[in-house]
Design an enzyme around this catalytic site. Sequence first.
Site, PDB file in Angstrom:
ATOM      1  N   GLU A 145     -49.522  21.024 -37.705  1.00  0.00           N
ATOM      2  CA  GLU A 145     -48.188  21.630 -37.679  1.00  0.00           C
ATOM      3  C   GLU A 145     -47.120  20.562 -37.886  1.00  0.00           C
ATOM      4  OE1 GLU A 145     -46.266  23.987 -38.023  1.00  0.00           O
ATOM      5  OE2 GLU A 145     -46.097  25.281 -36.274  1.00  0.00           O
ATOM      6  N   ASP A 191     -42.347  23.181 -30.544  1.00  0.00           N
ATOM      7  CA  ASP A 191     -41.062  23.419 -29.905  1.00  0.00           C
ATOM      8  C   ASP A 191     -41.325  24.221 -28.621  1.00  0.00           C
ATOM      9  OD1 ASP A 191     -38.183  23.422 -29.962  1.00  0.00           O
ATOM     10  OD2 ASP A 191     -38.198  25.436 -30.792  1.00  0.00           O
TER      11      ASP A 191
HETATM   12  P1  IMP Z   1     -42.722  26.971 -31.573  1.00  0.00           P
HETATM   13  O1  IMP Z   1     -43.583  28.176 -31.775  1.00  0.00           O
HETATM   14  O2  IMP Z   1     -41.459  27.311 -30.842  1.00  0.00           O
HETATM   15  O3  IMP Z   1     -43.449  25.795 -30.959  1.00  0.00           O
HETATM   16  O4  IMP Z   1     -42.128  26.541 -32.952  1.00  0.00           O
HETATM   17  C1  IMP Z   1     -42.816  26.057 -33.976  1.00  0.00           C
HETATM   18  C2  IMP Z   1     -42.059  26.336 -35.259  1.00  0.00           C
HETATM   19  O5  IMP Z   1     -40.639  26.417 -35.089  1.00  0.00           O
HETATM   20  C3  IMP Z   1     -42.251  25.194 -36.215  1.00  0.00           C
HETATM   21  O6  IMP Z   1     -43.400  25.387 -36.989  1.00  0.00           O
HETATM   22  C4  IMP Z   1     -41.000  25.212 -37.041  1.00  0.00           C
HETATM   23  O7  IMP Z   1     -41.153  26.075 -38.131  1.00  0.00           O
HETATM   24  C5  IMP Z   1     -39.946  25.781 -36.150  1.00  0.00           C
HETATM   25  N1  IMP Z   1     -39.056  24.733 -35.590  1.00  0.00           N
HETATM   26  C6  IMP Z   1     -38.972  24.338 -34.312  1.00  0.00           C
HETATM   27  N2  IMP Z   1     -38.060  23.356 -34.162  1.00  0.00           N
HETATM   28  C7  IMP Z   1     -37.566  23.115 -35.382  1.00  0.00           C
HETATM   29  C8  IMP Z   1     -36.581  22.184 -35.885  1.00  0.00           C
HETATM   30  O8  IMP Z   1     -35.992  21.357 -35.179  1.00  0.00           O
HETATM   31  N3  IMP Z   1     -36.341  22.241 -37.219  1.00  0.00           N
HETATM   32  C9  IMP Z   1     -36.964  23.121 -38.056  1.00  0.00           C
HETATM   33  N4  IMP Z   1     -37.889  23.999 -37.630  1.00  0.00           N
HETATM   34  C10 IMP Z   1     -38.186  23.998 -36.299  1.00  0.00           C
HETATM   35 MG    MG Z   2     -43.284  26.128 -38.924  1.00  0.00          MG
END
Ligand code: IMP
Ligand code: MG
Length: 173
Positions: free
Chosen positions: A97, A101
């Site tokens: 990945e 986040d």
């Molecule tokens: P999670 O499911 O919240 O862990 O997010 C993962 C996805 O959120 C990543 O694959 C990104 O596509 C998007 N994402 C999270 N933070 C950022 C950022 O700072 N910039 C761009 N995309 C982000």
């Molecule tokens: Mg993504």
Amino acid sequence: MKENIEILISSNKLQKRIKEIANEIKNDYQDEEVVFVSVLKGAIFFTVDLMKNYLGDAIIDVVRVSSYNGENSTGNIELKIPLKKENIEGKNIVIVEDIIDTGRTFNYLVDYIGKMNPKSIKSCVMLDKPSRRVEKFECDYVGFKIEDLFVIGYGLDYDEKYRNLPYIGYIKK
Ligand code: IMP
Ligand code: MG
């Protein structure tokens, strides 16, 4: 590009760290084959560079999920391009990945891939924003831990733009 973009991690720094991660993974798997599952679209750039530096047997596969609209996570993960069970069953899977986040995407993917009976599952990310976690998740391989900043470049987008920047940056407000 009209906005003022500040560089957070240079292209050189990224490439140096990717080589180290590739060696770390090789050390763990030795002569066993690894399937790198790239999470589209953001992880394409990282996956390609990681695999070019990987000195062992490796296969690439892709999955596409999405959860984001602009800067805000909706919290719902949608599977847009699925994997095939025959490509996962009995294999050593490394999910690749761009960034972790909230942790929702990884938890979803580990659960989804886990149901396909892989031999093992590990996780690899270029960037980790630990302060933003909503669901607990620890990645096995991490490029860089960063603070709570919305970053762009090297695959990461803001409304589909900026993926092609060779570095990780952020938009200066
Ligand atoms: P999670 O499911 O919240 O862990 O997010 C993962 C996805 O959120 C990543 O694959 C990104 O596509 C998007 N994402 C999270 N933070 C950022 C950022 O700072 N910039 C761009 N995309 C982000
Ligand atoms: Mg993504």
